[in-house]
Write an enzyme that holds these catalytic residues in place. Structure first.
Site, PDB file in Angstrom:
ATOM      1  N   HIS A   1       0.964  -1.177  -0.250  1.00 40.29           N
ATOM      2  CA  HIS A   1      -0.128  -0.051   0.167  1.00 40.29           C
ATOM      3  C   HIS A   1       0.892   1.233  -0.075  1.00 40.29           C
ATOM      4  CE1 HIS A   1      -3.006   2.983   1.834  1.00 40.29           C
ATOM      5  NE2 HIS A   1      -3.932   1.978   1.540  1.00 40.29           N
TER       6      HIS A   1
ATOM      7  N   ASP B   1       3.222  -4.392   8.106  1.00 42.73           N
ATOM      8  CA  ASP B   1       2.025  -3.436   7.992  1.00 42.73           C
ATOM      9  C   ASP B   1       0.783  -4.568   8.310  1.00 42.73           C
ATOM     10  OD1 ASP B   1      -0.223  -2.437   6.860  1.00 42.73           O
ATOM     11  OD2 ASP B   1       0.573  -1.651   5.129  1.00 42.73           O
TER      12      ASP B   1
ATOM     13  N   GLN C   1      -4.526  -5.197   6.980  1.00 43.86           N
ATOM     14  CA  GLN C   1      -5.064  -6.124   6.556  1.00 43.86           C
ATOM     15  C   GLN C   1      -5.155  -7.412   7.320  1.00 43.86           C
ATOM     16  OE1 GLN C   1      -7.658  -5.550   4.549  1.00 43.86           O
ATOM     17  NE2 GLN C   1      -6.973  -3.443   3.690  1.00 43.86           N
TER      18      GLN C   1
ATOM     19  N   LYS D   1     -10.609  -0.682  10.504  1.00 46.28           N
ATOM     20  CA  LYS D   1     -10.672  -1.905   9.614  1.00 46.28           C
ATOM     21  C   LYS D   1     -11.068  -3.142  10.325  1.00 46.28           C
ATOM     22  CE  LYS D   1      -7.364  -0.189   6.358  1.00 46.28           C
ATOM     23  NZ  LYS D   1      -8.094  -0.091   5.089  1.00 46.28           N
TER      24      LYS D   1
ATOM     25  N   CYS E   1      -4.867   2.299  -3.721  1.00 50.21           N
ATOM     26  CA  CYS E   1      -3.494   2.990  -3.276  1.00 50.21           C
ATOM     27  C   CYS E   1      -2.558   1.989  -3.246  1.00 50.21           C
ATOM     28  CB  CYS E   1      -3.919   3.395  -1.478  1.00 50.21           C
ATOM     29  SG  CYS E   1      -5.074   4.529  -1.123  1.00 50.21           S
TER      30      CYS E   1
END
Ligand code: PLP
Length: 413
Positions: A122, A199, A202, A225, A365
């Site tokens: 991302h 990261d 997700q 999220k 993104c």
């Protein structure tokens, strides 16, 4: 097995209609919906004990501080952090990554050294490293993907030289759904003396994540999220690193001692939390974590694997539609990016919205990744704990309808 029917009752927005059709919300990779318990936690704070934290001796201030720090403890427990000092509140994943870029990388990277990231990042885990490398004279390297869209581990190993000081890598791609074997990445990176930032935007919402098992040095994720509010996120960091790093923002609450000439910093996490924090949203995020824990992250992951497997089967019926990412549901999260050669993803998104179905269309993104797929944009459906096979069926039916419709009228490519 999740009791999805009961879960759905907790989400007021899932009861609404869009263009006269029941809402089918399949844009969870962008942001999730919020259960009533989280919404009520926000109201309870503002109606019952709204006050600043860590400052006041009055009852409201004490209650707010207690709930706010309890939420930090819930986050620590959720990712199995060794202590709550390792949990820094940020606005979101993006700010958490920028914090590391600014507070660690800017002070440590030198010309000739490298940051290694992957081709599926991302922008928020790419652009900060571009900037910090340009500022420090370090070099940014990009590990490629296999044709299936998984991290190419052979190439990754080849790129992992002793020059690499930091590996900044996603745990799960928001475009391809691909899951990165982070434990192995960390082991290899530590072998050459590099730190690893994961990261988790997700992954943390969708599967069990244990920072001690992964042994990552930093982990970034966003509440919005994972059933929580917008405007609150987390940076987990190993305590010795956080103790040694410079602050990110200067101001109130992050200082120990201030004179007109200089200041000294508090210990982590407060060193990195200048100014009045996002109290209400942190507390409500704690409630979102309670909700996810009560259901169980393994059960959520299993539900999404089953749903993704079903969706991949159903997508295979649509001959002209190309689905990106790894072929097996176990290799990916509940994210399906797809493309029809004759229909622009934005037209598809608008058409599906008329059917009550919310998907995302665009570059997500991740412009370099989407371009490398040979398209300028994709359509993306992404699932969460409240989605059902019936909703996948509704998506496929609507896609068939869209293909018939655009086949008749045509669409600019
Ligand atoms: N990383 C990944 C993999 C994402 O999917 C996202 C959001 O879509 C982000 C980072 C950025 O998250 P936020 O916008 O909450 O900072």
């Amino acid at each position: 097995m999740l009791d999805v029917h009961t879960i759905r009752q907790d989400f007021p927005v899932l009861q609404r209609k869009v263009h006269g059709k029941p809402l089918v919300y399949l844009d969870n990779a962008a942001t999730s919906q919020k259960p009533r318990q989280v919404i009520q936690a926000l109201v309870a704070y503002y109606e019952g004990y709204n006050a600043n934290v860590h400052r006041a001796v009055h009852t409201l201030g004490e209650e707010a501080t207690q709930r706010y720090e309890e939420a930090r403890q819930k986050v620590a427990d959720f990712i199995n952090a060794p202590s709550l000092e390792c949990i820094i509140w940020t606005r979101n994943t993006t700010e958490a990554i920028n914090l590391v870029a600014s507070a660690w990388a800017r002070h440590h990277l030198k010309p000739g050294e490298e940051v290694l990231t992957s081709a599926m990042e991302h922008h928020s885990n790419l652009v900060p490293w571009q900037r910090v490398c340009a500022e420090t004279g370090a070099t940014l390297r990009i590990a490629p993907l296999t044709p299936e869209g998984l991290l190419d581990m052979d190439a990754f190993r080849r790129l992992l030289s002793p020059r690499v000081r930091l590996v900044a890598i996603t745990h799960m791609s928001n475009v391809l759904g691909s899951i990165v074997p982070v434990e192995e990445v960390v082991r290899l990176a530590h072998g050459v003396g590099a730190l690893v930032l994961v990261d988790g935007a997700q992954s943390v919402p969708h599967m069990p994540v244990d920072v001690q098992a992964l042994d990552c040095d930093f982990l970034a994720f966003s509440a919005h999220k994972m059933l929580g509010p917008t405007g609150i996120g987390v940076l987990y960091g190993k305590l010795p690193l956080l103790e040694e790093m410079e602050p990110f923002l200067m101001g109130g609450e992050m200082v120990r001692e201030v004179t007109y000439e200089r200041a000294t910093w508090k210990a982590p996490p407060f060193r990195y939390e200048a100014g009045t924090p996002n109290i209400a949203d942190a507390i409500a995020f704690g409630v979102a974590i309670d909700y996810l824990k009560a259901i169980g992250m393994s059960a959520i992951r299993q539900h999404e694997i089953a749903l993704t497997r079903y969706a991949l089967q159903r997508f295979a019926e649509l001959e002209e539609v190309q689905v990106f990412g790894p072929p097996r549901a176990e290799q990916r999260g509940g994210v399906i990016s797809f493309h029809h050669p004759d229909i622009h993803p934005h037209d598809l998104g608008t058409f599906l919205d008329r059917e009550g179905i919310a998907i995302r269309a665009g570059h997500h993104c991740a412009m370099p990744l989407v371009r490398s797929l040979g398209v300028v944009a994709t359509a993306r459906a992404s699932f969460y704990l409240y989605n059902t096979e019936e909703e996948v069926d509704a998506l496929i039916d609507a896609l068939r309808k869209a293909i018939r419709f655009f086949g008749r009228v045509g669409t600019p490519r």
